[in-house]
Design a protein around this motif. Structure first.
Motif, short mmCIF file in Angstrom:
data_model
loop_
_atom_site.label_atom_id
_atom_site.label_comp_id
_atom_site.label_asym_id
_atom_site.label_seq_id
_atom_site.Cartn_x
_atom_site.Cartn_y
_atom_site.Cartn_z
N PRO A 9 0.41 0.28 -3.43
CA PRO A 9 1.21 -0.10 -4.63
C PRO A 9 1.55 1.12 -5.51
CG PRO A 9 -0.96 -0.75 -4.89
CD PRO A 9 -1.03 -0.04 -3.94
N HIS A 39 1.04 5.35 -9.48
CA HIS A 39 0.30 4.42 -8.80
C HIS A 39 -0.22 3.18 -9.55
CE1 HIS A 39 -0.27 8.65 -6.87
NE2 HIS A 39 0.39 7.91 -5.98
N VAL A 40 -0.77 2.19 -8.76
CA VAL A 40 -1.33 1.04 -9.54
C VAL A 40 -2.81 1.23 -9.12
CG1 VAL A 40 -1.76 -1.35 -9.27
CG2 VAL A 40 0.63 -0.73 -8.91
N ILE A 46 0.56 -4.93 -12.16
CA ILE A 46 1.66 -4.00 -11.91
C ILE A 46 2.27 -3.57 -13.34
CG2 ILE A 46 2.17 -4.27 -9.44
CD1 ILE A 46 4.33 -6.18 -10.44
N VAL A 70 11.83 -4.83 -6.02
CA VAL A 70 10.47 -4.19 -5.28
C VAL A 70 11.33 -3.28 -4.10
CG1 VAL A 70 8.78 -4.53 -3.47
CG2 VAL A 70 8.97 -6.18 -5.63
N SER A 72 10.45 -1.07 -0.97
CA SER A 72 9.52 -0.77 0.04
C SER A 72 10.04 -0.07 1.41
CB SER A 72 8.97 -2.15 0.67
OG SER A 72 9.87 -2.99 1.25
N TYR A 88 4.84 3.72 0.07
CA TYR A 88 4.66 3.09 -1.39
C TYR A 88 5.52 1.74 -1.51
CZ TYR A 88 2.22 7.25 -2.85
OH TYR A 88 1.14 8.29 -3.07
N ILE A 89 4.88 0.81 -1.96
CA ILE A 89 5.66 -0.49 -2.18
C ILE A 89 5.52 -0.55 -3.68
CG2 ILE A 89 5.44 -3.00 -2.02
CD1 ILE A 89 5.57 -1.48 0.74
N THR A 90 6.95 -0.22 -4.38
CA THR A 90 7.14 0.09 -5.58
C THR A 90 7.91 -0.97 -6.25
OG1 THR A 90 7.35 2.51 -5.12
CG2 THR A 90 8.13 1.68 -7.03
N SER A 91 7.16 -1.50 -7.39
CA SER A 91 7.59 -2.43 -8.41
C SER A 91 8.29 -1.80 -9.38
CB SER A 91 6.42 -3.40 -8.92
OG SER A 91 6.01 -3.99 -8.08
#
Length: 146
Positions: A9, A39-40, A46, A70, A72, A88-91
């Motif tokens: 994340p 990074h989380v 988040i 989001v 991804s 990365y799965i980015t919020s």
């Protein structure tokens, strides 16, 4: 040799000033401009992660004004490191700074910070989703999944 692969994340923020200019950070690790991101960490939300990243990378507190979406997509969210490959799965958020950034601020992650007019953004940005700017400028209530 196959490198380990991970999915992690991450968070990113579009930060605009009162003139509509966007804040970019010149990152020391890749020597390129990019929006504030990171990074989380284990145990944080988040929202807490992006506020922490903004403060770490600008030495200025901020408030989240909206959730943009989001990201991804492997094409824009996969990074090759020496010892691993990470998607990365980015919020992605929009945030507003509570104060002003100190002139000539830098630290171990930030070489420089600068607000840019949208039409003057440097061309050689660090890897980022190609829709990042249009999504941030789209002030509808839409949430983007990319």
């Amino acid at each position: 040799m196959n490198q380990p692969q991970q999915i992690l994340p991450a968070v990113a923020a579009a930060i605009f000033n009162d003139k509509g200019e966007i804040l970019l950070q010149k990152r020391k690790d890749v020597n390129q401009w990019c929006i504030i991101s990171g990074h989380v960490e284990f145990g944080e939300t988040i929202e807490a992660a992006i506020l922490r990243e903004i403060e770490e990378e600008t030495d200025t507190k901020a408030n989240i004004t909206r959730f943009i979406g989001v990201y991804s997509s492997p094409a824009s969210q996969t990074y090759q490191y020496k010892d691993r490959t990470v998607q990365y799965i980015t919020s992605y958020f929009e945030a507003k700074l509570d104060g002003t950034i100190a002139p000539d601020f830098s630290n171990n992650e930030t070489a420089a910070l600068q607000f840019f007019k949208v039409e003057d953004i440097p061309g050689n940005l660090a890897l980022i989703n190609p829709h990042w700017l249009n999504d941030a400028l789209n002030k509808t209530s839409a949430i983007f999944i990319r």
